[in-house]
Design an enzyme around this catalytic site. Structure first.
Site, PDB file in Angstrom:
ATOM      1  N   SER A   1       0.806  -1.225   0.000  1.00 40.60           N
ATOM      2  CA  SER A   1       0.000   0.000   0.000  1.00 40.60           C
ATOM      3  C   SER A   1       0.833   1.265   0.000  1.00 40.60           C
ATOM      4  O   SER A   1       0.286   2.366  -0.065  1.00 40.60           O
ATOM      5  CB  SER A   1      -0.903   0.012   1.236  1.00 40.60           C
ATOM      6  OG  SER A   1      -0.142   0.159   2.419  1.00 40.60           O
TER       7      SER A   1
ATOM      8  N   THR B   1      -2.578   2.652   3.012  1.00 40.76           N
ATOM      9  CA  THR B   1      -1.832   3.893   3.246  1.00 40.76           C
ATOM     10  C   THR B   1      -1.262   3.770   4.645  1.00 40.76           C
ATOM     11  O   THR B   1      -1.736   2.968   5.433  1.00 40.76           O
ATOM     12  CB  THR B   1      -2.824   5.092   3.214  1.00 40.76           C
ATOM     13  OG1 THR B   1      -3.449   5.161   1.950  1.00 40.76           O
ATOM     14  CG2 THR B   1      -2.154   6.413   3.532  1.00 40.76           C
TER      15      THR B   1
ATOM     16  N   THR C   1       1.453   6.942   0.748  1.00 42.88           N
ATOM     17  CA  THR C   1       0.646   5.894   0.120  1.00 42.88           C
ATOM     18  C   THR C   1       1.035   5.667  -1.335  1.00 42.88           C
ATOM     19  O   THR C   1       1.598   6.565  -1.987  1.00 42.88           O
ATOM     20  CB  THR C   1      -0.843   6.308   0.163  1.00 42.88           C
ATOM     21  OG1 THR C   1      -1.651   5.216  -0.280  1.00 42.88           O
ATOM     22  CG2 THR C   1      -1.134   7.486  -0.743  1.00 42.88           C
TER      23      THR C   1
ATOM     24  N   ARG D   1      -4.083  10.107 -11.065  1.00 42.29           N
ATOM     25  CA  ARG D   1      -5.065  10.239  -9.970  1.00 42.29           C
ATOM     26  C   ARG D   1      -4.335  10.564  -8.663  1.00 42.29           C
ATOM     27  O   ARG D   1      -3.349   9.925  -8.311  1.00 42.29           O
ATOM     28  CB  ARG D   1      -5.859   8.952  -9.825  1.00 42.29           C
ATOM     29  CG  ARG D   1      -6.867   8.943  -8.661  1.00 42.29           C
ATOM     30  CD  ARG D   1      -6.301   8.326  -7.393  1.00 42.29           C
ATOM     31  NE  ARG D   1      -7.319   8.134  -6.364  1.00 42.29           N
ATOM     32  CZ  ARG D   1      -7.069   7.725  -5.131  1.00 42.29           C
ATOM     33  NH1 ARG D   1      -5.824   7.478  -4.763  1.00 42.29           N
ATOM     34  NH2 ARG D   1      -8.022   7.585  -4.255  1.00 42.29           N
ATOM     35  N   VAL D   2      -4.809  11.563  -7.962  1.00 39.99           N
ATOM     36  CA  VAL D   2      -4.242  11.917  -6.661  1.00 39.99           C
ATOM     37  C   VAL D   2      -5.331  11.698  -5.619  1.00 39.99           C
ATOM     38  O   VAL D   2      -6.465  12.151  -5.801  1.00 39.99           O
ATOM     39  CB  VAL D   2      -3.751  13.374  -6.647  1.00 39.99           C
ATOM     40  CG1 VAL D   2      -3.330  13.785  -5.238  1.00 39.99           C
ATOM     41  CG2 VAL D   2      -2.589  13.546  -7.618  1.00 39.99           C
ATOM     42  N   GLY D   3      -4.989  11.013  -4.551  1.00 41.56           N
ATOM     43  CA  GLY D   3      -5.959  10.761  -3.489  1.00 41.56           C
ATOM     44  C   GLY D   3      -5.913  11.828  -2.413  1.00 41.56           C
ATOM     45  O   GLY D   3      -5.449  12.952  -2.630  1.00 41.56           O
ATOM     46  N   ASP D   4      -6.376  11.448  -1.235  1.00 39.52           N
ATOM     47  CA  ASP D   4      -6.428  12.403  -0.128  1.00 39.52           C
ATOM     48  C   ASP D   4      -5.083  12.569   0.575  1.00 39.52           C
ATOM     49  O   ASP D   4      -4.813  13.618   1.165  1.00 39.52           O
ATOM     50  CB  ASP D   4      -7.483  11.961   0.890  1.00 39.52           C
ATOM     51  CG  ASP D   4      -7.254  10.536   1.410  1.00 39.52           C
ATOM     52  OD1 ASP D   4      -6.620   9.730   0.694  1.00 39.52           O
ATOM     53  OD2 ASP D   4      -7.719  10.239   2.522  1.00 39.52           O
TER      54      ASP D   4
ATOM     55  N   THR E   1      -6.715   6.823   6.213  1.00 37.17           N
ATOM     56  CA  THR E   1      -6.470   5.794   5.202  1.00 37.17           C
ATOM     57  C   THR E   1      -7.846   5.402   4.651  1.00 37.17           C
ATOM     58  O   THR E   1      -8.865   5.635   5.285  1.00 37.17           O
ATOM     59  CB  THR E   1      -5.786   4.543   5.789  1.00 37.17           C
ATOM     60  OG1 THR E   1      -6.649   3.943   6.768  1.00 37.17           O
ATOM     61  CG2 THR E   1      -4.461   4.873   6.445  1.00 37.17           C
ATOM     62  N   GLY E   2      -7.848   4.802   3.478  1.00 34.92           N
ATOM     63  CA  GLY E   2      -9.124   4.376   2.902  1.00 34.92           C
ATOM     64  C   GLY E   2      -9.474   5.173   1.657  1.00 34.92           C
ATOM     65  O   GLY E   2      -8.586   5.771   1.029  1.00 34.92           O
TER      66      GLY E   2
ATOM     67  N   GLY F   1      -9.909   7.686  -0.647  1.00 35.55           N
ATOM     68  CA  GLY F   1      -9.501   9.087  -0.641  1.00 35.55           C
ATOM     69  C   GLY F   1     -10.534  10.040  -1.194  1.00 35.55           C
ATOM     70  O   GLY F   1     -10.688  11.162  -0.690  1.00 35.55           O
TER      71      GLY F   1
HETATM   72  N1  GLY Z   1      -6.299   7.137   1.060  1.00 38.69           N
HETATM   73  C1  GLY Z   1      -5.437   6.798   0.024  1.00 38.69           C
HETATM   74  C2  GLY Z   1      -5.954   7.117  -1.305  1.00 38.69           C
HETATM   75  O1  GLY Z   1      -7.152   7.130  -1.507  1.00 38.69           O
HETATM   76  O2  GLY Z   1      -5.155   7.326  -2.192  1.00 38.69           O
END
Ligand code: GLY
Length: 373
Positions: free
Chosen positions: A102, A220, A238, A248-251, A271-272, A274
Protein backbone atom coordinates in the site's frame (compact mmCIF):
# COMPACT_ATOMS: atom_id res chain seq x y z
CA UNK A 1 16.24 38.38 4.57
CA UNK A 2 18.56 35.69 3.19
CA UNK A 3 17.19 32.41 1.92
CA UNK A 4 18.70 30.70 4.94
CA UNK A 5 17.08 33.11 7.36
CA UNK A 6 13.82 32.75 5.47
CA UNK A 7 13.93 28.97 5.84
CA UNK A 8 14.87 29.09 9.50
CA UNK A 9 12.11 31.58 10.12
CA UNK A 10 9.59 29.21 8.58
CA UNK A 11 10.78 26.06 10.31
CA UNK A 12 12.41 27.08 13.55
CA UNK A 13 10.93 28.66 16.65
CA UNK A 14 10.04 31.99 15.11
CA UNK A 15 8.97 34.34 17.89
CA UNK A 16 7.25 36.83 15.57
CA UNK A 17 5.44 33.98 13.85
CA UNK A 18 4.46 32.57 17.22
CA UNK A 19 3.11 35.91 18.43
CA UNK A 20 1.24 36.54 15.21
CA UNK A 21 -0.19 33.02 15.41
CA UNK A 22 -1.17 33.51 19.04
CA UNK A 23 -2.96 36.76 18.22
CA UNK A 24 -4.86 35.15 15.39
CA UNK A 25 -5.66 32.20 17.62
CA UNK A 26 -6.90 34.46 20.39
CA UNK A 27 -9.16 36.30 17.95
CA UNK A 28 -10.43 32.99 16.61
CA UNK A 29 -10.98 31.67 20.11
CA UNK A 30 -13.03 34.73 21.09
CA UNK A 31 -15.26 34.39 18.03
CA UNK A 32 -15.58 30.67 18.63
CA UNK A 33 -16.38 31.12 22.32
CA UNK A 34 -19.09 33.68 21.52
CA UNK A 35 -20.69 31.19 19.13
CA UNK A 36 -20.52 28.22 21.47
CA UNK A 37 -21.69 30.20 24.49
CA UNK A 38 -24.74 31.25 22.51
CA UNK A 39 -25.42 27.58 21.80
CA UNK A 40 -24.90 26.69 25.44
CA UNK A 41 -21.92 24.45 24.62
CA UNK A 42 -18.70 23.93 26.49
CA UNK A 43 -16.25 26.64 25.49
CA UNK A 44 -13.27 25.55 23.44
CA UNK A 45 -10.47 24.54 25.75
CA UNK A 46 -12.59 25.02 28.87
CA UNK A 47 -12.22 21.46 30.12
CA UNK A 48 -8.83 20.76 28.71
CA UNK A 49 -6.34 20.41 31.54
CA UNK A 50 -3.05 20.52 29.69
CA UNK A 51 0.09 19.18 31.36
CA UNK A 52 3.04 21.49 31.96
CA UNK A 53 5.70 21.64 29.24
CA UNK A 54 7.88 18.57 29.57
CA UNK A 55 5.05 16.52 31.07
CA UNK A 56 2.82 15.75 28.10
CA UNK A 57 2.32 12.01 27.55
CA UNK A 58 4.68 11.01 24.73
CA UNK A 59 2.80 8.98 22.14
CA UNK A 60 2.86 7.83 18.54
CA UNK A 61 -0.15 6.43 16.70
CA UNK A 62 -0.64 5.10 13.19
CA UNK A 63 -2.75 2.99 10.91
CA UNK A 64 -2.64 -0.73 11.70
CA UNK A 65 0.23 -1.35 9.26
CA UNK A 66 2.43 1.08 11.23
CA UNK A 67 2.92 -0.76 14.49
CA UNK A 68 6.69 -0.77 13.97
CA UNK A 69 6.53 2.82 12.73
CA UNK A 70 4.98 3.96 16.01
CA UNK A 71 7.65 2.16 18.00
CA UNK A 72 10.40 3.82 15.99
CA UNK A 73 8.75 7.24 16.16
CA UNK A 74 8.15 6.94 19.90
CA UNK A 75 11.75 5.94 20.59
CA UNK A 76 13.05 8.88 18.55
CA UNK A 77 10.74 11.33 20.31
CA UNK A 78 11.92 9.97 23.66
CA UNK A 79 15.49 10.64 22.48
CA UNK A 80 14.51 14.26 21.87
CA UNK A 81 14.08 14.14 18.09
CA UNK A 82 11.61 16.45 16.41
CA UNK A 83 8.12 14.93 16.22
CA UNK A 84 7.95 15.18 12.41
CA UNK A 85 11.38 13.65 11.91
CA UNK A 86 10.26 10.82 14.19
CA UNK A 87 7.08 10.19 12.17
CA UNK A 88 8.97 10.26 8.85
CA UNK A 89 11.57 7.83 10.19
CA UNK A 90 8.74 5.51 11.24
CA UNK A 91 6.89 5.52 7.92
CA UNK A 92 10.15 5.20 5.95
CA UNK A 93 10.45 1.64 7.25
CA UNK A 94 7.01 0.85 5.83
CA UNK A 95 7.77 2.63 2.54
CA UNK A 96 10.86 0.43 2.19
CA UNK A 97 9.00 -2.78 2.98
CA UNK A 98 8.30 -4.71 -0.27
CA UNK A 99 5.63 -6.72 1.53
CA UNK A 100 3.47 -3.69 2.29
CA UNK A 101 1.63 -3.28 -1.00
CA UNK A 102 0.00 0.00 0.00
CA UNK A 103 3.02 2.26 0.35
CA UNK A 104 6.34 3.09 -1.33
CA UNK A 105 8.43 0.23 -2.75
CA UNK A 106 6.11 -2.68 -3.49
CA UNK A 107 3.01 -0.47 -3.62
CA UNK A 108 0.33 -1.51 -6.11
CA UNK A 109 0.59 0.35 -9.41
CA UNK A 110 -1.79 2.37 -11.56
CA UNK A 111 -3.77 0.86 -14.43
CA UNK A 112 -0.66 0.96 -16.64
CA UNK A 113 1.48 -0.92 -14.11
CA UNK A 114 3.40 2.12 -12.88
CA UNK A 115 3.70 2.88 -9.17
CA UNK A 116 2.68 6.47 -8.34
CA UNK A 117 3.05 7.69 -4.77
CA UNK A 118 1.43 10.47 -2.72
CA UNK A 119 2.63 11.83 0.61
CA UNK A 120 2.42 14.87 2.87
CA UNK A 121 3.85 15.98 6.19
CA UNK A 122 2.71 18.56 8.72
CA UNK A 123 4.89 20.01 11.47
CA UNK A 124 2.87 21.30 14.40
CA UNK A 125 5.37 23.63 16.11
CA UNK A 126 5.95 25.69 12.94
CA UNK A 127 2.52 25.00 11.38
CA UNK A 128 4.29 24.20 8.13
CA UNK A 129 3.63 21.44 5.65
CA UNK A 130 4.73 19.92 2.37
CA UNK A 131 3.65 17.24 -0.02
CA UNK A 132 4.28 15.36 -3.24
CA UNK A 133 1.65 13.78 -5.45
CA UNK A 134 1.77 11.25 -8.24
CA UNK A 135 5.54 10.93 -7.89
CA UNK A 136 7.17 7.99 -9.73
CA UNK A 137 10.41 6.03 -9.19
CA UNK A 138 11.20 7.55 -5.78
CA UNK A 139 10.86 5.15 -2.86
CA UNK A 140 10.47 7.58 0.05
CA UNK A 141 7.92 10.27 -0.80
CA UNK A 142 7.47 11.26 2.87
CA UNK A 143 11.10 12.36 2.97
CA UNK A 144 10.61 14.31 -0.25
CA UNK A 145 7.47 15.91 1.19
CA UNK A 146 9.48 17.00 4.23
CA UNK A 147 12.07 18.57 1.90
CA UNK A 148 9.33 20.44 0.04
CA UNK A 149 8.30 21.83 3.41
CA UNK A 150 11.81 22.64 4.61
CA UNK A 151 13.55 23.89 1.49
CA UNK A 152 10.92 25.50 -0.74
CA UNK A 153 8.27 28.15 -0.49
CA UNK A 154 5.73 25.66 -1.89
CA UNK A 155 3.42 23.17 -0.27
CA UNK A 156 2.79 20.61 -3.02
CA UNK A 157 4.85 19.34 -5.96
CA UNK A 158 3.37 16.85 -8.41
CA UNK A 159 4.38 14.30 -11.03
CA UNK A 160 7.51 14.91 -13.07
CA UNK A 161 8.34 18.11 -11.17
CA UNK A 162 8.21 16.28 -7.85
CA UNK A 163 10.48 13.55 -9.21
CA UNK A 164 13.01 16.05 -10.59
CA UNK A 165 12.98 17.86 -7.24
CA UNK A 166 13.70 14.57 -5.47
CA UNK A 167 16.54 13.66 -7.83
CA UNK A 168 18.02 17.15 -7.48
CA UNK A 169 18.09 16.50 -3.75
CA UNK A 170 19.98 13.23 -4.12
CA UNK A 171 17.15 10.70 -4.11
CA UNK A 172 17.79 7.61 -6.19
CA UNK A 173 15.58 6.86 -9.18
CA UNK A 174 14.44 3.23 -9.05
CA UNK A 175 11.73 0.90 -10.28
CA UNK A 176 9.23 0.50 -7.44
CA UNK A 177 7.22 -2.31 -9.02
CA UNK A 178 8.02 -5.56 -7.21
CA UNK A 179 7.33 -8.94 -8.80
CA UNK A 180 4.48 -9.43 -6.35
CA UNK A 181 2.83 -6.13 -7.28
CA UNK A 182 3.44 -6.74 -10.99
CA UNK A 183 1.72 -10.13 -10.81
CA UNK A 184 -1.22 -8.63 -8.91
CA UNK A 185 -1.56 -5.91 -11.55
CA UNK A 186 -1.39 -8.47 -14.36
CA UNK A 187 -4.04 -10.54 -12.65
CA UNK A 188 -6.25 -7.46 -12.48
CA UNK A 189 -5.68 -6.79 -16.19
CA UNK A 190 -6.74 -10.34 -17.01
CA UNK A 191 -9.85 -10.07 -14.85
CA UNK A 192 -11.25 -6.99 -16.60
CA UNK A 193 -13.06 -8.56 -19.51
CA UNK A 194 -13.77 -11.82 -21.32
CA UNK A 195 -13.79 -9.85 -24.53
CA UNK A 196 -10.21 -8.63 -24.86
CA UNK A 197 -6.83 -10.04 -25.77
CA UNK A 198 -5.64 -10.89 -22.25
CA UNK A 199 -6.26 -14.65 -22.27
CA UNK A 200 -4.69 -17.81 -20.86
CA UNK A 201 -3.60 -18.95 -17.45
CA UNK A 202 -1.40 -16.81 -15.21
CA UNK A 203 0.08 -19.63 -13.19
CA UNK A 204 0.34 -19.78 -9.45
CA UNK A 205 -1.39 -17.01 -7.51
CA UNK A 206 -0.24 -15.52 -4.22
CA UNK A 207 -2.99 -16.62 -1.78
CA UNK A 208 -2.34 -13.64 0.52
CA UNK A 209 -2.82 -11.26 -2.38
CA UNK A 210 -5.96 -13.00 -3.57
CA UNK A 211 -7.47 -12.63 -0.11
CA UNK A 212 -6.40 -9.02 0.28
CA UNK A 213 -7.50 -7.89 -3.17
CA UNK A 214 -11.18 -8.69 -3.05
CA UNK A 215 -11.84 -5.04 -3.84
CA UNK A 216 -9.75 -2.00 -4.82
CA UNK A 217 -7.05 -1.61 -2.17
CA UNK A 218 -6.48 1.91 -0.83
CA UNK A 219 -3.93 1.10 1.82
CA UNK A 220 -1.83 3.89 3.25
CA UNK A 221 0.10 4.71 6.39
CA UNK A 222 -0.57 7.70 8.61
CA UNK A 223 1.62 8.36 11.66
CA UNK A 224 1.36 11.10 14.31
CA UNK A 225 3.54 11.84 17.32
CA UNK A 226 3.23 13.94 20.47
CA UNK A 227 6.29 14.86 22.54
CA UNK A 228 6.67 15.79 26.20
CA UNK A 229 6.43 19.50 25.39
CA UNK A 230 3.05 19.02 23.71
CA UNK A 231 4.32 19.39 20.14
CA UNK A 232 2.52 17.30 17.53
CA UNK A 233 3.40 16.43 13.94
CA UNK A 234 2.14 13.88 11.45
CA UNK A 235 2.60 12.43 8.00
CA UNK A 236 0.71 10.27 5.51
CA UNK A 237 2.20 8.25 2.67
CA UNK A 238 0.65 5.89 0.12
CA UNK A 239 0.71 4.26 -3.28
CA UNK A 240 -2.96 5.22 -3.43
CA UNK A 241 -5.82 3.42 -5.05
CA UNK A 242 -4.66 0.29 -6.85
CA UNK A 243 -5.16 0.31 -10.66
CA UNK A 244 -6.02 4.02 -10.63
CA UNK A 245 -6.10 6.16 -13.74
CA UNK A 246 -2.55 7.55 -14.15
CA UNK A 247 -2.31 10.94 -12.50
CA UNK A 248 -5.06 10.24 -9.97
CA UNK A 249 -4.24 11.92 -6.66
CA UNK A 250 -5.96 10.76 -3.49
CA UNK A 251 -6.43 12.40 -0.13
CA UNK A 252 -3.02 11.52 1.35
CA UNK A 253 -0.98 14.49 0.04
CA UNK A 254 -3.77 17.03 0.51
CA UNK A 255 -3.45 19.09 3.67
CA UNK A 256 -6.77 19.04 5.52
CA UNK A 257 -7.80 15.75 3.93
CA UNK A 258 -5.09 13.09 4.28
CA UNK A 259 -3.73 14.80 7.37
CA UNK A 260 -3.96 17.94 9.44
CA UNK A 261 -2.27 19.13 12.58
CA UNK A 262 -2.75 22.15 14.82
CA UNK A 263 -0.14 22.26 17.55
CA UNK A 264 -2.64 23.75 20.01
CA UNK A 265 -5.29 21.12 19.41
CA UNK A 266 -4.14 17.84 17.87
CA UNK A 267 -3.86 15.91 14.65
CA UNK A 268 -5.87 13.69 12.36
CA UNK A 269 -4.93 11.54 9.37
CA UNK A 270 -6.61 9.03 7.13
CA UNK A 271 -6.47 5.79 5.20
CA UNK A 272 -9.12 4.38 2.90
CA UNK A 273 -11.19 5.77 0.06
CA UNK A 274 -9.50 9.09 -0.64
CA UNK A 275 -12.22 10.51 -2.84
CA UNK A 276 -14.74 10.35 0.02
CA UNK A 277 -12.34 12.17 2.32
CA UNK A 278 -11.44 14.79 -0.29
CA UNK A 279 -15.09 15.81 -0.64
CA UNK A 280 -15.33 16.47 3.09
CA UNK A 281 -11.82 17.59 4.16
CA UNK A 282 -12.21 15.33 7.16
CA UNK A 283 -8.83 15.74 8.85
CA UNK A 284 -9.20 19.52 9.08
CA UNK A 285 -12.83 19.14 10.17
CA UNK A 286 -11.92 16.61 12.87
CA UNK A 287 -9.24 18.85 14.37
CA UNK A 288 -11.73 21.74 14.41
CA UNK A 289 -14.29 19.51 16.14
CA UNK A 290 -11.66 18.67 18.78
CA UNK A 291 -10.98 22.39 19.14
CA UNK A 292 -14.66 22.80 19.93
CA UNK A 293 -14.58 20.24 22.69
CA UNK A 294 -15.11 16.84 21.09
CA UNK A 295 -12.92 13.92 22.11
CA UNK A 296 -10.78 12.35 19.37
CA UNK A 297 -13.26 9.47 19.03
CA UNK A 298 -16.30 11.76 18.88
CA UNK A 299 -14.63 13.97 16.28
CA UNK A 300 -13.61 10.99 14.15
CA UNK A 301 -17.06 9.42 14.21
CA UNK A 302 -18.65 12.79 13.41
CA UNK A 303 -16.59 13.22 10.23
CA UNK A 304 -17.39 9.64 9.22
CA UNK A 305 -21.11 10.50 9.61
CA UNK A 306 -20.62 13.49 7.32
CA UNK A 307 -18.97 11.26 4.73
CA UNK A 308 -21.84 8.77 5.03
CA UNK A 309 -24.41 11.56 4.62
CA UNK A 310 -22.64 12.88 1.51
CA UNK A 311 -22.16 9.50 -0.15
CA UNK A 312 -23.70 9.23 -3.63
CA UNK A 313 -26.19 6.43 -4.27
CA UNK A 314 -23.82 4.51 -6.51
CA UNK A 315 -21.50 4.01 -3.52
CA UNK A 316 -24.16 2.84 -1.06
CA UNK A 317 -25.03 -0.73 -0.16
CA UNK A 318 -28.58 -2.15 -0.14
CA UNK A 319 -29.17 -0.56 3.26
CA UNK A 320 -28.03 2.87 2.10
CA UNK A 321 -24.68 2.79 3.85
CA UNK A 322 -21.31 3.61 2.26
CA UNK A 323 -19.89 0.50 0.60
CA UNK A 324 -16.26 1.59 1.07
CA UNK A 325 -13.69 1.75 3.80
CA UNK A 326 -12.42 4.96 5.39
CA UNK A 327 -10.42 5.34 8.60
CA UNK A 328 -9.11 8.18 10.73
CA UNK A 329 -6.43 8.31 13.42
CA UNK A 330 -6.70 11.14 15.91
CA UNK A 331 -4.35 12.44 18.57
CA UNK A 332 -5.22 15.35 20.84
CA UNK A 333 -2.71 17.64 22.47
CA UNK A 334 -3.63 16.36 25.92
CA UNK A 335 -2.59 12.87 24.84
CA UNK A 336 -5.94 11.21 24.11
CA UNK A 337 -6.08 9.17 20.94
CA UNK A 338 -8.55 7.23 18.81
CA UNK A 339 -8.92 5.28 15.61
CA UNK A 340 -12.26 5.32 13.87
CA UNK A 341 -13.44 3.29 10.92
CA UNK A 342 -16.43 3.35 8.60
CA UNK A 343 -16.76 -0.42 8.87
CA UNK A 344 -15.67 -2.34 11.92
CA UNK A 345 -13.88 -4.31 13.01
CA UNK A 346 -10.80 -2.21 12.50
CA UNK A 347 -7.70 -1.45 14.45
CA UNK A 348 -4.79 0.95 14.65
CA UNK A 349 -1.34 1.04 16.24
CA UNK A 350 -0.15 2.91 19.32
CA UNK A 351 3.12 3.24 21.18
CA UNK A 352 3.23 5.12 24.48
CA UNK A 353 4.37 4.50 28.06
CA UNK A 354 2.16 1.39 28.08
CA UNK A 355 4.07 -0.15 25.17
CA UNK A 356 3.45 -0.92 21.50
CA UNK A 357 0.11 -2.44 20.58
CA UNK A 358 -2.90 -2.52 18.32
CA UNK A 359 -6.16 -1.08 19.62
CA UNK A 360 -9.69 -1.46 18.27
CA UNK A 361 -11.03 1.41 16.20
CA UNK A 362 -14.48 2.77 16.98
CA UNK A 363 -16.75 1.82 14.09
CA UNK A 364 -19.58 3.78 12.53
CA UNK A 365 -21.03 0.54 11.13
CA UNK A 366 -20.40 -2.92 12.48
CA UNK A 367 -20.54 -5.56 9.82
CA UNK A 368 -18.35 -6.85 7.03
CA UNK A 369 -18.54 -4.40 4.16
CA UNK A 370 -20.21 -5.61 1.01
CA UNK A 371 -19.01 -5.04 -2.53
CA UNK A 372 -17.60 -1.71 -3.55
CA UNK A 373 -13.99 -0.89 -2.96
N1 GLY B 1 -6.30 7.14 1.06
C1 GLY B 1 -5.44 6.80 0.02
C2 GLY B 1 -5.95 7.12 -1.31
O1 GLY B 1 -7.15 7.13 -1.51
O2 GLY B 1 -5.16 7.33 -2.19
Amino acid sequence: MSNQQHREGRQGTDRRGFLAGSAAMAAGAILSQQGSAARGEVRPGQERQLPAAGEFPVKSISSANGREATRIAYDLVMQGKDTLDACVAGVTVVENDPNDTSVGYGGLPNEEGVVELDSAVMHGPSHSCGGVASIRDIKNPAQVARLVMKTTDHVLLVGEGAKRFAIANGFKEENLLTERARKAWLRWKHSLSDNDDWVGELGEEDPALLEAFGGRPTGTIHCASLNANGDISCCTTTSGLAWKIPGRVGDSPIIGAGLYCDNDIGSCGSTGRGEANLKNLCSFAAVELMRNGMSPEQAGLEVLKRVADHTPDRLRDDDGRPNFGLNFYLLSKDGRHAGVTMWGPGRFAVTDADGTRHEESAALYERPRRGGR
